[in-house]
Design an enzyme around this catalytic site. Structure first.
Site, PDB file in Angstrom:
ATOM      1  CG  LEU A   1     -11.691 -22.957  28.138  1.00 53.44           C
ATOM      2  CD1 LEU A   1     -12.856 -23.844  27.730  1.00 53.44           C
ATOM      3  CD2 LEU A   1     -10.376 -23.728  28.114  1.00 53.44           C
ATOM      4  N   PRO A   2      -9.533 -19.677  25.916  1.00 56.68           N
ATOM      5  CG  PRO A   2      -7.579 -20.417  24.847  1.00 56.68           C
ATOM      6  CD  PRO A   2      -8.579 -20.801  25.879  1.00 56.68           C
TER       7      PRO A   2
ATOM      8  CB  THR B   1     -14.074 -12.588  26.674  1.00 52.26           C
ATOM      9  OG1 THR B   1     -13.681 -12.109  27.965  1.00 52.26           O
ATOM     10  CG2 THR B   1     -14.840 -11.505  25.934  1.00 52.26           C
TER      11      THR B   1
ATOM     12  CE  LYS C   1     -13.834  -9.373  29.245  1.00 55.10           C
ATOM     13  NZ  LYS C   1     -12.807  -8.689  29.997  1.00 55.10           N
TER      14      LYS C   1
ATOM     15  CE  LYS D   1     -11.183 -13.639  23.043  1.00 59.00           C
ATOM     16  NZ  LYS D   1     -11.588 -14.119  24.337  1.00 59.00           N
TER      17      LYS D   1
END
Ligand code: NAD
Length: 300
Positions: free
Chosen positions: A66-67, A96, A172, A241
């Site tokens: 998901l974003p 992430t 990550k 982000k």
């Protein structure tokens, strides 16, 4: 009978991952509010669910891709979220989201009897399609081992980072700090080169034969910037982000990041000049405009 698993968020990354899971012998039930994205999975053999809760009522294992952290929280813990489902036992977050989201989400899921694993991925849409992603897993070792064969269907490099949830997410963020910095600084260098009369393609060829080589010079510039297609498949909003989450983590841990702070400024500039939904390779266009540089005609 094929093991049935659930998948939420079948966009640029999730869609191809679902294809690889289907091809790898899993039965996949998907949920995404984007009907076109769901239809593409159904065409490959997936079935559907009407909400995260509905999915969690039907399958034991749910992967999400998901974003944003807010969407991950809502899908996992919201009113119709996974935590309300009756059958789910394991939640695996491929997004992430950073440790500051994944840790509290895992704690809340544990109260509902659900085990959480972090499994953020790297390798872009090309890696998602090819099933060659790097997958950075953290969480209970045995659960990682149990689900590893499934994760190997989406990424040929599955790394177990540690038992503490959040460690995969931190790893990550560090990776994307490097990749986002490389893309921004390559755009700066190429902009200066063009202004000084150098040819963009020749510059990229020379970087790739020299010590300035990086993921932007090797892949993103040749495929998406020199061609002016700007189709790398990773949005500017996602890049901003990830760098923001990394800098927040550095501040929380008391680690100074001089270059990282510059990268955050560069991506904040790209967000302001363009949009969250544009391709992150378009940062090049914003540097060109800032320096009043015109892309040399015929150079691609
Ligand atoms: P995307 O925007 O293409 O896909 C996200 C999907 O989530 C969309 O289909 C969207 O409809 C769906 N979605 C949004 N809100 C939802 C909700 N409430 N419930 C269910 N589904 C919802 O994004 P992406 O590029 O696939 O990235 C997904 C994640 O993977 C992000 O966290 C990103 O940082 C990470 N990632 C992306 C790349 C890349 O190259 N694109 C590489 C590595 C990691």
């Amino acid at each position: 009978m094929a093991t049935e698993i659930g998948f939420i968020g079948v966009g640029n990354m999730g869609g191809p991952m679902v294809n690889n899971l289907l091809a790898g012998g899993y039965a996949v039930r998907v949920y995404d509010p984007n009907k076109a994205a769901v239809d593409a999975c159904v065409a490959k053999g997936a079935t559907t669910a009407s909400s995260p809760k509905d999915l969690a009522d039907k399958v034991e294992t749910v992967l999400v891709c998901l974003p944003t952290p807010a969407i991950v929280q809502a899908v996992a813990l919201g009113e119709n979220g996974l935590s309300k489902g009756s059958k789910i036992k394991t939640y695996i977050d491929l997004s992430t989201t950073g440790p500051r989201t994944s840790i509290p989400v895992a704690e809340a899921l544990a109260e509902a009897g659900i085990v959480a694993l972090d499994a953020p991925v790297s390798g872009g849409v090309i890696g998602a399609v090819a099933g060659t992603l790097a997958v950075m897993v953290s969480g209970p070792h045995n659960d990682h081992g149990h689900h590893r064969p499934m994760l190997e269907k989406i990424g040929k490099n599955v790394f177990y980072v540690g038992a503490k949830i959040g460690m995969g997410q931190t790893m990550k963020l560090l990776n994307n700090l490097l990749s986002g910095t490389a893309l921004a600084v390559t755009a700066e260098a190429v902009t200066l080169g063009i202004k000084a009369g150098l040819d963009p393609k020749l510059m990229i060829d020379i970087f790739n034969a020299s010590s300035g080589r990086n993921t932007a010079t090797e892949t993103k510039f040749p495929n998406s910037v020199l061609t002016r297609k700007f189709n790398g498949g990773f949005g500017t909003g996602l890049m901003f982000k990830d760098i923001r989450l990394c800098l927040e983590e550095a501040e929380a841990q008391g680690v100074t990041m001089f270059v990282g702070s510059g990268a955050r400024q560069a991506w904040s500039f790209a967000m302001a000049q363009g949009s969250a939904s544009e391709d992150s390779t378009q940062i090049m266009e914003h540097y060109e405009a800032l320096a009043s540089v015109e892309w040399p005609k015929g150079s691609s």
